[in-house]
Design a protein around this motif. Structure first.
Motif, PDB file in Angstrom:
ATOM      1  N   GLU A   1      17.912 -27.128  47.894  1.00  0.00           N
ATOM      2  CA  GLU A   1      16.799 -26.839  46.968  1.00  0.00           C
ATOM      3  C   GLU A   1      16.755 -27.658  45.679  1.00  0.00           C
ATOM      4  O   GLU A   1      17.529 -28.528  45.252  1.00  0.00           O
ATOM      5  CB  GLU A   1      17.150 -25.556  46.572  1.00  0.00           C
ATOM      6  CG  GLU A   1      16.865 -24.465  47.428  1.00  0.00           C
ATOM      7  CD  GLU A   1      17.435 -23.014  46.972  1.00  0.00           C
ATOM      8  OE1 GLU A   1      17.331 -22.689  45.852  1.00  0.00           O
ATOM      9  OE2 GLU A   1      17.566 -22.213  47.996  1.00  0.00           O
ATOM     10  N   ARG A   2      15.762 -27.757  45.232  1.00  0.00           N
ATOM     11  CA  ARG A   2      15.348 -28.960  43.869  1.00  0.00           C
ATOM     12  C   ARG A   2      16.408 -28.286  42.842  1.00  0.00           C
ATOM     13  O   ARG A   2      16.591 -29.313  41.984  1.00  0.00           O
ATOM     14  CB  ARG A   2      13.916 -28.539  43.448  1.00  0.00           C
ATOM     15  CG  ARG A   2      13.607 -29.375  42.289  1.00  0.00           C
ATOM     16  CD  ARG A   2      12.028 -29.292  41.945  1.00  0.00           C
ATOM     17  NE  ARG A   2      11.818 -30.252  41.020  1.00  0.00           N
ATOM     18  CZ  ARG A   2      11.623 -29.946  39.640  1.00  0.00           C
ATOM     19  NH1 ARG A   2      11.919 -28.555  39.444  1.00  0.00           N
ATOM     20  NH2 ARG A   2      11.321 -30.878  38.728  1.00  0.00           N
ATOM     21  N   GLU A   3      16.426 -27.114  42.434  1.00  0.00           N
ATOM     22  CA  GLU A   3      17.118 -26.535  41.497  1.00  0.00           C
ATOM     23  C   GLU A   3      18.756 -27.134  41.707  1.00  0.00           C
ATOM     24  O   GLU A   3      19.431 -27.578  40.660  1.00  0.00           O
ATOM     25  CB  GLU A   3      17.403 -24.973  41.516  1.00  0.00           C
ATOM     26  CG  GLU A   3      18.190 -24.383  40.467  1.00  0.00           C
ATOM     27  CD  GLU A   3      18.109 -22.873  40.430  1.00  0.00           C
ATOM     28  OE1 GLU A   3      18.613 -22.430  39.375  1.00  0.00           O
ATOM     29  OE2 GLU A   3      17.598 -22.342  41.394  1.00  0.00           O
ATOM     30  N   THR A   4      19.074 -27.151  42.832  1.00  0.00           N
ATOM     31  CA  THR A   4      20.545 -27.405  43.110  1.00  0.00           C
ATOM     32  C   THR A   4      20.666 -29.071  42.784  1.00  0.00           C
ATOM     33  O   THR A   4      21.769 -29.442  42.197  1.00  0.00           O
ATOM     34  CB  THR A   4      20.979 -27.440  44.499  1.00  0.00           C
ATOM     35  OG1 THR A   4      20.883 -25.782  44.828  1.00  0.00           O
ATOM     36  CG2 THR A   4      22.434 -27.938  45.054  1.00  0.00           C
ATOM     37  N   VAL A   5      19.541 -29.893  43.076  1.00  0.00           N
ATOM     38  CA  VAL A   5      19.751 -31.011  42.911  1.00  0.00           C
ATOM     39  C   VAL A   5      19.651 -31.536  41.328  1.00  0.00           C
ATOM     40  O   VAL A   5      20.269 -32.256  40.991  1.00  0.00           O
ATOM     41  CB  VAL A   5      18.357 -31.920  43.607  1.00  0.00           C
ATOM     42  CG1 VAL A   5      18.378 -33.204  42.994  1.00  0.00           C
ATOM     43  CG2 VAL A   5      18.481 -31.950  44.929  1.00  0.00           C
TER      44      VAL A   5
ATOM     45  N   VAL B   1      26.410 -34.784  36.636  1.00  0.00           N
ATOM     46  CA  VAL B   1      26.910 -36.111  36.885  1.00  0.00           C
ATOM     47  C   VAL B   1      26.482 -36.962  35.414  1.00  0.00           C
ATOM     48  O   VAL B   1      27.496 -37.798  35.093  1.00  0.00           O
ATOM     49  CB  VAL B   1      26.269 -36.801  38.037  1.00  0.00           C
ATOM     50  CG1 VAL B   1      26.412 -38.269  38.145  1.00  0.00           C
ATOM     51  CG2 VAL B   1      26.903 -36.135  39.464  1.00  0.00           C
ATOM     52  N   ILE B   2      25.348 -36.813  34.697  1.00  0.00           N
ATOM     53  CA  ILE B   2      25.187 -37.278  33.831  1.00  0.00           C
ATOM     54  C   ILE B   2      26.104 -36.969  32.546  1.00  0.00           C
ATOM     55  O   ILE B   2      26.526 -37.831  31.680  1.00  0.00           O
ATOM     56  CB  ILE B   2      23.653 -37.112  33.454  1.00  0.00           C
ATOM     57  CG1 ILE B   2      22.946 -37.880  34.287  1.00  0.00           C
ATOM     58  CG2 ILE B   2      23.252 -37.359  31.889  1.00  0.00           C
ATOM     59  CD1 ILE B   2      21.275 -37.362  33.967  1.00  0.00           C
ATOM     60  N   ALA B   3      26.464 -35.498  32.669  1.00  0.00           N
ATOM     61  CA  ALA B   3      27.241 -35.155  31.585  1.00  0.00           C
ATOM     62  C   ALA B   3      28.517 -35.677  31.560  1.00  0.00           C
ATOM     63  O   ALA B   3      29.144 -36.056  30.773  1.00  0.00           O
ATOM     64  CB  ALA B   3      27.331 -33.653  31.626  1.00  0.00           C
ATOM     65  N   LEU B   4      29.052 -35.718  32.855  1.00  0.00           N
ATOM     66  CA  LEU B   4      30.331 -36.269  33.199  1.00  0.00           C
ATOM     67  C   LEU B   4      30.476 -37.613  33.007  1.00  0.00           C
ATOM     68  O   LEU B   4      31.532 -38.125  32.335  1.00  0.00           O
ATOM     69  CB  LEU B   4      30.890 -35.852  34.532  1.00  0.00           C
ATOM     70  CG  LEU B   4      31.994 -36.370  35.029  1.00  0.00           C
ATOM     71  CD1 LEU B   4      33.309 -35.752  34.385  1.00  0.00           C
ATOM     72  CD2 LEU B   4      32.442 -36.290  36.455  1.00  0.00           C
ATOM     73  N   ALA B   5      29.408 -38.388  33.173  1.00  0.00           N
ATOM     74  CA  ALA B   5      29.466 -40.023  33.001  1.00  0.00           C
ATOM     75  C   ALA B   5      29.334 -40.219  31.398  1.00  0.00           C
ATOM     76  O   ALA B   5      30.360 -40.983  31.136  1.00  0.00           O
ATOM     77  CB  ALA B   5      28.157 -40.570  33.610  1.00  0.00           C
TER      78      ALA B   5
ATOM     79  N   GLY C   1      33.753 -31.815  22.129  1.00  0.00           N
ATOM     80  CA  GLY C   1      32.848 -31.009  21.583  1.00  0.00           C
ATOM     81  C   GLY C   1      31.445 -31.290  22.058  1.00  0.00           C
ATOM     82  O   GLY C   1      30.757 -30.372  22.337  1.00  0.00           O
ATOM     83  N   LEU C   2      31.166 -32.585  21.971  1.00  0.00           N
ATOM     84  CA  LEU C   2      29.917 -33.035  22.447  1.00  0.00           C
ATOM     85  C   LEU C   2      29.587 -32.677  23.601  1.00  0.00           C
ATOM     86  O   LEU C   2      28.470 -32.163  24.335  1.00  0.00           O
ATOM     87  CB  LEU C   2      29.543 -34.244  22.073  1.00  0.00           C
ATOM     88  CG  LEU C   2      29.317 -34.754  20.554  1.00  0.00           C
ATOM     89  CD1 LEU C   2      29.354 -36.225  20.474  1.00  0.00           C
ATOM     90  CD2 LEU C   2      28.142 -34.053  19.914  1.00  0.00           C
ATOM     91  N   PHE C   3      30.452 -32.646  24.670  1.00  0.00           N
ATOM     92  CA  PHE C   3      30.309 -32.277  26.264  1.00  0.00           C
ATOM     93  C   PHE C   3      30.151 -30.811  26.376  1.00  0.00           C
ATOM     94  O   PHE C   3      29.376 -30.472  27.196  1.00  0.00           O
ATOM     95  CB  PHE C   3      31.759 -32.836  27.040  1.00  0.00           C
ATOM     96  CG  PHE C   3      31.672 -32.475  28.263  1.00  0.00           C
ATOM     97  CD1 PHE C   3      30.986 -32.851  29.192  1.00  0.00           C
ATOM     98  CD2 PHE C   3      32.361 -31.277  28.865  1.00  0.00           C
ATOM     99  CE1 PHE C   3      30.839 -32.663  30.481  1.00  0.00           C
ATOM    100  CE2 PHE C   3      32.532 -31.107  30.110  1.00  0.00           C
ATOM    101  CZ  PHE C   3      31.935 -31.739  30.944  1.00  0.00           C
TER     102      PHE C   3
ATOM    103  N   GLY D   1      23.623 -26.475  26.259  1.00  0.00           N
ATOM    104  CA  GLY D   1      22.104 -26.731  26.283  1.00  0.00           C
ATOM    105  C   GLY D   1      21.705 -27.011  27.650  1.00  0.00           C
ATOM    106  O   GLY D   1      20.470 -26.457  27.977  1.00  0.00           O
ATOM    107  N   ALA D   2      22.353 -27.544  28.448  1.00  0.00           N
ATOM    108  CA  ALA D   2      21.710 -27.894  29.820  1.00  0.00           C
ATOM    109  C   ALA D   2      21.874 -26.528  30.541  1.00  0.00           C
ATOM    110  O   ALA D   2      20.800 -26.341  31.234  1.00  0.00           O
ATOM    111  CB  ALA D   2      22.688 -28.821  30.440  1.00  0.00           C
TER     112      ALA D   2
END
Length: 69
Positions: free
Chosen positions: A4-8, A15-19, A51-53, A59-60
């Motif tokens: 599903e699009r939501e899962t993607v 992945v962006i947050a982790l990177a 803290g920013l993570f 927020g995400a």
């Protein structure tokens, strides 16, 4: 296998947050690292990265909750 699009979107955001988190910690450790440890400024930098993570993930999560997929 259909995803599903939501899962993607959730996977991409995670992945962006982790990177970004890994990049921030590598930057702080390479900039403020001293003889295998971190100085006081490095400790503050690591705490700020954590803290920013957390704030980014909060927020995400709120943004994802309000989306209609």
């Amino acid at each position: 296998m259909d995803i599903e699009r939501e899962t993607v979107v959730q996977i991409v955001i995670s992945v962006i947050a982790l990177a970004l988190f890994v990049a921030a910690t590598v930057y702080v450790s390479s900039t403020y690292g001293t003889n295998g440890g971190l100085g006081p400024q490095g400790g503050v930098g690591i705490v700020a990265a954590i803290g920013l993570f957390v704030v980014f993930m909060l927020g995400a999560g709120l943004w994802l909750e309000r989306q209609n997929f």
